[in-house]
Design an enzyme around this catalytic site. Structure first.
Site, PDB file in Angstrom:
ATOM      1  N   GLY A 151       0.797  -1.221   0.000  1.00 43.55           N
ATOM      2  CA  GLY A 151       0.000   0.000   0.000  1.00 43.55           C
ATOM      3  C   GLY A 151       0.828   1.268   0.000  1.00 43.55           C
ATOM      4  O   GLY A 151       1.910   1.320  -0.575  1.00 43.55           O
ATOM      5  N   SER A 152       0.290   2.271   0.645  1.00 40.46           N
ATOM      6  CA  SER A 152       0.815   3.633   0.581  1.00 40.46           C
ATOM      7  C   SER A 152       2.236   3.762   1.117  1.00 40.46           C
ATOM      8  O   SER A 152       2.691   2.983   1.956  1.00 40.46           O
ATOM      9  CB  SER A 152      -0.110   4.535   1.387  1.00 40.46           C
ATOM     10  OG  SER A 152       0.551   5.696   1.804  1.00 40.46           O
ATOM     11  N   SER A 153       2.906   4.813   0.655  1.00 44.84           N
ATOM     12  CA  SER A 153       4.261   5.098   1.119  1.00 44.84           C
ATOM     13  C   SER A 153       4.273   5.688   2.525  1.00 44.84           C
ATOM     14  O   SER A 153       5.336   5.955   3.065  1.00 44.84           O
ATOM     15  CB  SER A 153       4.949   6.055   0.155  1.00 44.84           C
ATOM     16  OG  SER A 153       4.217   7.267   0.067  1.00 44.84           O
ATOM     17  N   GLY A 154       3.104   5.896   3.107  1.00 44.52           N
ATOM     18  CA  GLY A 154       3.048   6.314   4.511  1.00 44.52           C
ATOM     19  C   GLY A 154       3.399   5.176   5.464  1.00 44.52           C
ATOM     20  O   GLY A 154       3.357   5.349   6.675  1.00 44.52           O
TER      21      GLY A 154
END
Lengths: 141, 423
Positions: free
Chosen positions: A68-71
């Site tokens: 998923g996200s790069s967060g």
């Protein structure tokens, strides 16, 4: 009831150094950081995840890796700041999200195992992770 | 990991404490990856903003502490110098102009402005969008980048032929101050070839089609590199933006090839290079319908919020919404927000699009989105969106029901207050 058999020994590569022991939480599904976990209580919130609603805080988290996200790193970073990080991370798929996330969570982390951690470790097992020695000791509970 | 003499000097403090902390993090990170060395980069897209409640406590001690702890993973607060690499800010949590509409706390707005002043002073370009490639940061072919934002990373690699891994808040901070990032993964040519094959056997033309194909692609290949062939048409910036964001949400796709359209492969053989497809997937009408159904997380057809613009809309997308809403009025129980980069909003205002959307009762937002800000209009229970990425994430983040469909279906729901969908 606790068994008296010798713990199972698995070898792997240390990613973040340190030694810790605790209870395993095992999933064969990758985990999202941003949008996948609540960084305030360490729970999984992704609605289609098999661990939805469960918390990894203080657990030896055994999972394939990040998705998923790069967060991802920032959210696991915040679990450390909020005191709800996993005790250790054992994962099988190396990615930049996973490596950076493990580094900034600053808990012992390992990968590249000589055994299938998803069959050898079950949720609730007692696990000793020594990332410096490159060993994982598993005692069935 | 091998370090050059310059990198060793950075580590040892020749560039000051912040650069040393940055190099320390890059070494820890590079070793964790098993990288052989670092690579120079002059193109960093990161998250330097302080706009979330969890940052507030740290921000009370000053923005240098925020950068030190959250962008460099340093326990010591260090003075932050000018960025060494060309650096831009990605999406933030607060719309600098529409923050009251978002329901943002004025103190948080002030914190965000203080943080922007701090990083702007040090050379961070405040693009404030998940799509920096729409507003001036377009990597050249083969350029080594250090980007965050999964939808931007897959665009950089797949659509542009730039080279980046999915970086994080800390590694982009370190890259900005050192001009270095681990030489690993997608920086190396041999890791950019395809290893999965997707044959598209149903026509893929519209935005809805491209979103569904992207969502299917991520579901099938996870973190692998798909090569797509078959009935695809209308390939352009907007379609690839939509496709990539969906593929990066359902899987971890960071690179793909559409031979003849994307820059690293004219034909499938070039896309696979020395690899062979390890898996073969067929995308047909049944797969398309399955993806559409998978993306729905709502049961209640009474919709109260329409979210458009994830990833941030292009000028043509904003124009299309203005056209569809022209002379009409949204249902009184429905809010509609369109998200676009601030630079594009300026063009949209000049083109009359913002006025037409607002005349219908909609709002045009910038700098953020509901999934990032975790802010929706008050009392929202059921949302509709044309973004597979937003449909994937927002219901879990905001605890709402979510419908996914075409822009046209979303606009219709906005006008009638009822979800009909596309099938």
């Amino acid at each position: 009831m606790e068994t008296l058999t010798t713990p199972l020994l698995i070898r792997g590569r240390g990613v973040v150094s340190g030694r810790v022991e605790g209870e395993a939480l095992v999933t064969t599904q990758t985990i999202s950081g941003w949008g996948g976990i609540n960084e305030r209580d360490g729970s999984i919130i992704e609605r289609r995840h098999e661990l939805v609603g469960q918390s990894f805080a203080g657990k030896i988290l055994v999972f394939p890796g990040a998705k998923g996200s790069s967060g991802w790193s920032a959210f696991f970073h915040m679990t450390r700041i909020n005191g709800v990080a996993p005790a250790a991370m054992l994962f099988t798929r190396m990615t930049t999200k996973m490596a950076l996330g493990a580094v900034v969570t600053r808990v012992p982390a390992m990968t590249d195992f000589d055994a299938d951690v998803f069959t050898e470790i079950r949720t609730g097992d007692h696990v000793v992770v020594d990332a410096d020695a490159g060993t994982v000791e598993v005692t069935r509970r | 990991m091998h370090l050059t003499d310059t990198e060793k000097a950075m580590r040892d403090g020749a560039g000051g404490e912040a650069v040393a902390a940055a190099m320390d993090l890059l070494i820890r990170y590079g070793n964790a990856l098993g990288a052989e060395r670092l690579v120079e980069t002059d193109n960093v897209a990161g998250a330097f903003n302080a706009s979330t409640p969890s940052v507030r406590k740290i921000a009370e001690n000053g923005m240098a502490e925020v950068f030190s702890r959250l962008n460099l993973d340093s326990d010591k607060t260090v003075e932050i110098p000018q960025m060494a690499a060309r650096t831009c800010q990605l999406i933030t949590g607060i719309d600098d102009q529409n923050w009251a509409l978002q329901g943002a706390d004025p103190q948080m707005v002030q914190m965000q402005r203080d943080s922007e002043a701090f990083v702007g002073q040090r050379g961070v370009n405040l693009m404030a969008t998940c799509t920096p490639y729409q507003v001036g940061n377009v990597p050249t072919f083969g350029e080594h980048c250090a980007w965050m934002e999964s939808s931007a990373v897959i665009y950089c690699n797949g659509a542009l032929g730039g080279r980046t891994n999915v970086e994080g808040k800390e590694s982009t901070g370190a890259a900005a101050l050192t001009g270095r990032i681990p030489y690993w993964g997608y920086h190396l040519t041999e890791n950019r070839y395809g290893n999965r094959h997707i044959r598209v056997e149903v026509p893929v033309r519209s935005m809805l089609d491209w979103g569904l194909l992207g969502y299917f692609t991520g579901e099938m290949v996870e973190e692998n590199i798909p090569v797509l062939e078959g009935q695809m048409s209308g390939v352009d910036l907007v379609k690839l933006k939509h496709f990539g964001a969906a593929a990066a949400s359902s899987g971890g796709v960071e690179m793909y090839h559409i031979p003849g359209h994307t820059p690293e492969a004219r034909i499938a053989d070039e896309a696979f290079g020395p690899n062979r497809a390890e898996d073969f997937h067929v995308y047909d009408a049944a797969a398309r319908k399955k993806m559409y159904d998978t993306l729905q997380s709502a049961e209640d057809r009474k919709v109260d919020f329409i979210m458009l613009g994830c990833p941030h809309n292009s000028i043509e997308q904003v124009g299309r919404i203005a056209h569809l809403l022209d002379g009409k009025r949204l249902h009184p129980d429905v809010a509609l927000w369109v998200h676009t980069p601030r630079a594009i909003r300026t063009v949209a205002e000049r083109s009359g699009y913002v006025a037409r959307i607002e005349a219908a009762g909609g709002k045009v937002m910038s700098d953020t989105c509901p999934a990032i800000s975790r802010r929706l209009p008050e009392g929202v229970r059921v949302i509709a969106t044309d973004s597979a990425k937003q449909a994937h994430y927002l219901p879990a983040i905001a605890k709402v029901q979510g419908w996914f469909g075409s822009l046209e279906a979303c606009i219709e729901a906005g006008l009638t207050g009822t979800w009909k969908g596309d099938f």
